[in-house]
Motif scaffolding. Structure first.
Motif, PDB file in Angstrom:
ATOM      1  N   GLY A 157       0.808  -1.219   0.000  1.00  0.00           N
ATOM      2  CA  GLY A 157       0.000   0.000   0.000  1.00  0.00           C
ATOM      3  C   GLY A 157       0.840   1.268   0.000  1.00  0.00           C
ATOM      4  O   GLY A 157       1.999   1.271  -0.422  1.00  0.00           O
ATOM      5  N   GLU A 158       0.241   2.333   0.487  1.00  0.00           N
ATOM      6  CA  GLU A 158       0.903   3.637   0.559  1.00  0.00           C
ATOM      7  C   GLU A 158       1.333   3.900   1.998  1.00  0.00           C
ATOM      8  O   GLU A 158       0.515   3.845   2.917  1.00  0.00           O
ATOM      9  N   GLY A 182      -9.058  -0.676   0.416  1.00  0.00           N
ATOM     10  CA  GLY A 182      -7.994  -1.515   0.966  1.00  0.00           C
ATOM     11  C   GLY A 182      -7.943  -1.408   2.480  1.00  0.00           C
ATOM     12  O   GLY A 182      -8.870  -0.905   3.122  1.00  0.00           O
ATOM     13  N   ARG A 195      -4.454   1.657   2.074  1.00  0.00           N
ATOM     14  CA  ARG A 195      -4.707   1.063   0.750  1.00  0.00           C
ATOM     15  C   ARG A 195      -3.868  -0.199   0.538  1.00  0.00           C
ATOM     16  O   ARG A 195      -3.360  -0.439  -0.550  1.00  0.00           O
ATOM     17  N   CYS A 196      -3.737  -1.004   1.576  1.00  0.00           N
ATOM     18  CA  CYS A 196      -2.946  -2.234   1.488  1.00  0.00           C
ATOM     19  C   CYS A 196      -3.811  -3.399   1.012  1.00  0.00           C
ATOM     20  O   CYS A 196      -5.012  -3.460   1.268  1.00  0.00           O
TER      21      CYS A 196
END
Length: 264
Positions: A157-158, A182, A195-196
């Motif tokens: 993610g981020e 996510g 957002r993983c």
């Protein structure tokens, strides 16, 4: 001992009883890990092949025995491939908190609470965020790291690396936010990433009405030592998953107790 000597039976030692108990615990643990999955069918097929091999060997059926022996030998290698997720979970179980450890933890609850207070984890930020998102029916999935590292999840993610706050959590999961889709990965008072992408459970005994968010929450706890908190976008219900098991419709008090009990 005297009765065994009279009947001609071998003496049963204490170590024999311990041996049987250990094997029984290992088999039961394996059964719990593969229950409700496709692997269970493969497991029973292998048991049938093993029994057939022993019967053929006892009856002197050399050709059938040789074939089943070869299949069984190759099956040992296949087991490592087929049961790779289960082997990983089993080793993770040995390396971290076991069920026995959890039962002892209930007896030492006072000590564990003091340890939590020493860590200074601000559970209010997470609980308040979940309550607000539940009221607005905002879907959310938060993964709490426990003892093991979760770098493999963070990399999908981020990275955020920011102090956790209710406002920040709600902002990330706001439906128009680019990071809302996510899972969020957190460690103590820090948001590691958002957002993983998570692994999805392959179990067949799960409620078919559960969506991808809930299935991912269960799947990640099957493979990693984490606790997942889910806010349903459809109903607003708050749930949490640990060790492959999900607990539905929990209250804020129950959520706090779970976070403290599992030392998130």
């Amino acid at each position: 001992m005297l009765l065994d000597a009279i009947l001609g039976l071998p003496a049963i030692r204490v170590i024999d009883i311990v041996d049987v108990l250990i094997v029984a615990v290992l088999i039961y643990t394996l059964y719990r890990m593969i229950k409700g999955t496709n692997v269970m069918l493969i497991f029973w097929a292998l048991i049938v092949l093993l029994i057939a091999w022993r019967v053929a060997d006892a009856l002197g059926m050399r050709l059938l025995g040789a074939i089943l022996s070869a299949v069984t030998s190759v099956g040992l290698i296949a087991l490592v491939v087929i049961f790779q997720p289960e082997i990983r979970r089993f080793l993770l179980l040995l390396g971290t908190k076991t069920q026995l450890d959890q039962s002892w933890g209930q007896r030492l609850r006072f000590w564990r609470r003091n340890m939590q207070q020493g860590k200074g984890v601000n559970y209010e930020a997470y609980i308040n965020a979940c309550m607000h998102m539940s009221q607005s029916k905002t879907g959310a999935l938060i993964i709490f790291r426990r003892k093991n590292e979760v770098e493999e999840l963070v990399e999908t993610g981020e990275r955020i690396n920011a102090p956790a706050s209710s406002a920040l959590i709600e902002t990330i999961f706001f439906k128009n936010s680019p990071l809302h889709d996510g899972a969020m990965i957190v460690r103590g008072n820090e948001i590691l990433a958002a957002r993983c992408i998570l692994p999805v459970t392959s179990r067949l005994d799960i409620d078919p009405n559960l969506g991808l968010r809930h299935r991912s929450a269960i799947g990640v706890t099957e493979q990693l030592d984490v606790l997942s908190v889910i806010v349903s976008e459809e109903t607003g219900a708050i749930s949490y998953a640990i060790g492959g098991e999900i607990h539905h419709n929990v209250s804020p008090v129950e959520l706090r107790q779970a976070l403290e009990r599992y030392e998130c």
